[in-house]
Design a protein around this motif. Sequence first.
Motif, PDB file in Angstrom:
ATOM      1  N   UNK A 196       0.807  -1.233   0.000  1.00 38.41           N
ATOM      2  CA  UNK A 196       0.000   0.000   0.000  1.00 38.41           C
ATOM      3  C   UNK A 196       0.837   1.279   0.000  1.00 38.41           C
ATOM      4  N   UNK A 197       2.155   1.166   0.115  1.00 35.74           N
ATOM      5  CA  UNK A 197       2.991   2.377   0.007  1.00 35.74           C
ATOM      6  C   UNK A 197       3.526   2.554  -1.408  1.00 35.74           C
ATOM      7  N   UNK A 198       3.277   1.582  -2.290  1.00 25.71           N
ATOM      8  CA  UNK A 198       3.757   1.720  -3.681  1.00 25.71           C
ATOM      9  C   UNK A 198       3.077   2.921  -4.340  1.00 25.71           C
ATOM     10  N   UNK A 199       3.865   3.686  -5.112  1.00 26.48           N
ATOM     11  CA  UNK A 199       3.212   4.835  -5.770  1.00 26.48           C
ATOM     12  C   UNK A 199       3.081   4.664  -7.281  1.00 26.48           C
ATOM     13  N   UNK A 205      -3.580  10.082  -7.434  1.00 28.21           N
ATOM     14  CA  UNK A 205      -4.437  11.033  -8.157  1.00 28.21           C
ATOM     15  C   UNK A 205      -3.827  11.459  -9.494  1.00 28.21           C
ATOM     16  N   UNK A 206      -4.672  11.572 -10.515  1.00 30.83           N
ATOM     17  CA  UNK A 206      -4.227  12.011 -11.843  1.00 30.83           C
ATOM     18  C   UNK A 206      -3.521  13.345 -11.747  1.00 30.83           C
ATOM     19  N   UNK A 207      -2.463  13.522 -12.542  1.00 30.97           N
ATOM     20  CA  UNK A 207      -1.729  14.795 -12.608  1.00 30.97           C
ATOM     21  C   UNK A 207      -1.363  15.297 -11.217  1.00 30.97           C
ATOM     22  N   UNK A 208      -1.083  14.366 -10.311  1.00 25.72           N
ATOM     23  CA  UNK A 208      -0.756  14.815  -8.953  1.00 25.72           C
ATOM     24  C   UNK A 208       0.527  15.628  -9.008  1.00 25.72           C
ATOM     25  N   UNK A 209       0.487  16.789  -8.391  1.00 32.85           N
ATOM     26  CA  UNK A 209       1.602  17.730  -8.479  1.00 32.85           C
ATOM     27  C   UNK A 209       2.746  17.265  -7.581  1.00 32.85           C
ATOM     28  N   UNK A 210       3.804  16.730  -8.198  1.00 33.20           N
ATOM     29  CA  UNK A 210       4.887  16.161  -7.404  1.00 33.20           C
ATOM     30  C   UNK A 210       5.721  17.219  -6.688  1.00 33.20           C
ATOM     31  N   UNK A 211       5.559  18.493  -7.046  1.00 33.66           N
ATOM     32  CA  UNK A 211       6.289  19.519  -6.312  1.00 33.66           C
ATOM     33  C   UNK A 211       5.668  19.675  -4.928  1.00 33.66           C
ATOM     34  N   UNK A 212       4.425  19.269  -4.813  1.00 35.93           N
ATOM     35  CA  UNK A 212       3.743  19.283  -3.526  1.00 35.93           C
ATOM     36  C   UNK A 212       4.141  17.988  -2.852  1.00 35.93           C
ATOM     37  N   UNK A 214       4.691  14.589  -1.583  1.00 34.51           N
ATOM     38  CA  UNK A 214       3.878  13.376  -1.457  1.00 34.51           C
ATOM     39  C   UNK A 214       4.219  12.748  -0.111  1.00 34.51           C
ATOM     40  N   UNK A 215       3.270  12.651   0.802  1.00 30.79           N
ATOM     41  CA  UNK A 215       3.625  12.118   2.119  1.00 30.79           C
ATOM     42  C   UNK A 215       3.912  10.627   2.042  1.00 30.79           C
ATOM     43  N   UNK A 216       4.776  10.126   2.924  1.00 33.39           N
ATOM     44  CA  UNK A 216       4.997   8.671   2.970  1.00 33.39           C
ATOM     45  C   UNK A 216       3.863   8.077   3.796  1.00 33.39           C
ATOM     46  N   UNK A 263      -8.414  11.060  -2.348  1.00 32.40           N
ATOM     47  CA  UNK A 263      -6.989  10.968  -2.004  1.00 32.40           C
ATOM     48  C   UNK A 263      -6.276  12.321  -1.947  1.00 32.40           C
ATOM     49  N   UNK A 264      -6.556  13.285  -2.849  1.00 31.05           N
ATOM     50  CA  UNK A 264      -5.884  14.591  -2.691  1.00 31.05           C
ATOM     51  C   UNK A 264      -6.156  15.219  -1.315  1.00 31.05           C
ATOM     52  N   UNK A 265      -7.379  15.024  -0.798  1.00 32.15           N
ATOM     53  CA  UNK A 265      -7.687  15.542   0.529  1.00 32.15           C
ATOM     54  C   UNK A 265      -6.898  14.779   1.595  1.00 32.15           C
ATOM     55  N   UNK A 266      -6.804  13.459   1.436  1.00 30.80           N
ATOM     56  CA  UNK A 266      -6.020  12.641   2.376  1.00 30.80           C
ATOM     57  C   UNK A 266      -4.568  13.125   2.430  1.00 30.80           C
ATOM     58  N   UNK A 267      -3.948  13.305   1.246  1.00 29.71           N
ATOM     59  CA  UNK A 267      -2.549  13.755   1.194  1.00 29.71           C
ATOM     60  C   UNK A 267      -2.396  15.145   1.807  1.00 29.71           C
ATOM     61  N   UNK A 268      -3.366  15.998   1.505  1.00 24.99           N
ATOM     62  CA  UNK A 268      -3.319  17.364   2.033  1.00 24.99           C
ATOM     63  C   UNK A 268      -3.356  17.348   3.564  1.00 24.99           C
ATOM     64  N   UNK A 269      -4.180  16.472   4.129  1.00 25.16           N
ATOM     65  CA  UNK A 269      -4.276  16.378   5.592  1.00 25.16           C
ATOM     66  C   UNK A 269      -2.957  15.868   6.184  1.00 25.16           C
ATOM     67  N   UNK A 270      -2.394  14.818   5.585  1.00 20.60           N
ATOM     68  CA  UNK A 270      -1.112  14.311   6.096  1.00 20.60           C
ATOM     69  C   UNK A 270      -0.016  15.374   5.998  1.00 20.60           C
ATOM     70  N   UNK A 271      -0.012  16.123   4.891  1.00 20.38           N
ATOM     71  CA  UNK A 271       1.002  17.173   4.744  1.00 20.38           C
ATOM     72  C   UNK A 271       0.786  18.314   5.731  1.00 20.38           C
ATOM     73  N   UNK A 272      -0.429  18.455   6.234  1.00 16.28           N
ATOM     74  CA  UNK A 272      -0.721  19.507   7.199  1.00 16.28           C
ATOM     75  C   UNK A 272      -0.375  19.070   8.620  1.00 16.28           C
ATOM     76  N   UNK A 273      -0.760  17.850   8.983  1.00 22.20           N
ATOM     77  CA  UNK A 273      -0.598  17.443  10.393  1.00 22.20           C
ATOM     78  C   UNK A 273       0.725  16.734  10.659  1.00 22.20           C
ATOM     79  N   UNK A 274       1.373  16.211   9.628  1.00 20.52           N
ATOM     80  CA  UNK A 274       2.611  15.444   9.861  1.00 20.52           C
ATOM     81  C   UNK A 274       3.602  15.713   8.733  1.00 20.52           C
TER      82      UNK A 274
END
Length: 319
Positions: A196-199, A205-212, A214-216, A263-274
């Motif tokens: 489940x950690x494979x990317x 997410x499509x066109x996910x912005x890799x400059x943002x 990506x949380x592990x 998933x974009x919301x999930x990643x955004x939350x992880x990037x915010x809290x951790x």
Amino acid sequence: MNIHNAAVLVLNNQTHAIEAYVGSADFNNPEDGGQVDGVRAIRSPGSTLKPLLYATAFDKGLLTPKSAINDVPTNFGGYEPENFDRLFHGKITVEFALANSLNVPAVKVLKEVSTPVLVEKLKKANFQTVRKTAKNLGLSLALGGCGVTLEELTTLFSAFANQGAFTPAHLLSDQTPSPSAELISEEASYVIQSILTQITRPDLPNNYDYTYRLPKVAWKTGTSFGKKDAWSIGYNTHYTVGVWVGNFSGEGVPELNGANIATPLLFSIFNTIDYNSTAQWFGFPKNLLKRKVCAESGSVPNEFCTHQILDYYIPGVSS
């Protein structure tokens, strides 16, 4: 896109306390059911139960990640599941089947594991609607044919972050810790988390912005039948976060899916809290080994096997 609601639960994996609980996008919006509690509403889980299914199969010694399985049109006594992309992929590995969330292999694995065994696991994880409807559940359980809540799913995934030990979640004000129970083995938890950690997988997410950043995280998406529910549940060592997006009216939306909407919301939350968390990742279990297997079959190689690959192996359990 005509998608009006979302709910989020954030669980601390160390204390099992619920640290954030958002039941709807706007409590004060009467038009979109703002006072419906999306954390405890009963919905279809889509593909989000597949990690538990495969972990159970690993613990029963039925499969390892590199075991070969056929993704071909199959009729299970009148039940003919299709994949999300309407394609079939032929001979694949179990690991590929889970990472790509394929449906036919999941139903085959549930047939092997048996529906009652998976139902018992879900009961052990406090899935209340599953407990009530247990005798009516069949092979569609692998693809979301049951009722679950966001709270149940998030707490289930928190068990993967705790070496397979399930502990009920509690609100911060309630400090009495609940006892833990082993749901799956530490070895199976680790193997699932490595998948489940494979990317390189379709639910990034499509066109996910890799400059943002990506949380592990290890994460799994789900989309219910009729595009009514989009799920993304993810965890690292600190937190398990559950996200549901959809409409409380039950209206399906063609664009609704776990990968691009939840998933974009999930990643955004992880990037915010951790953000950029330096926490230790999960340690390799002592009783998990790697061995060479035949790339064609996923079985122990014989003299005719020319292409060998490494696979996980649980001693005394894996066949």
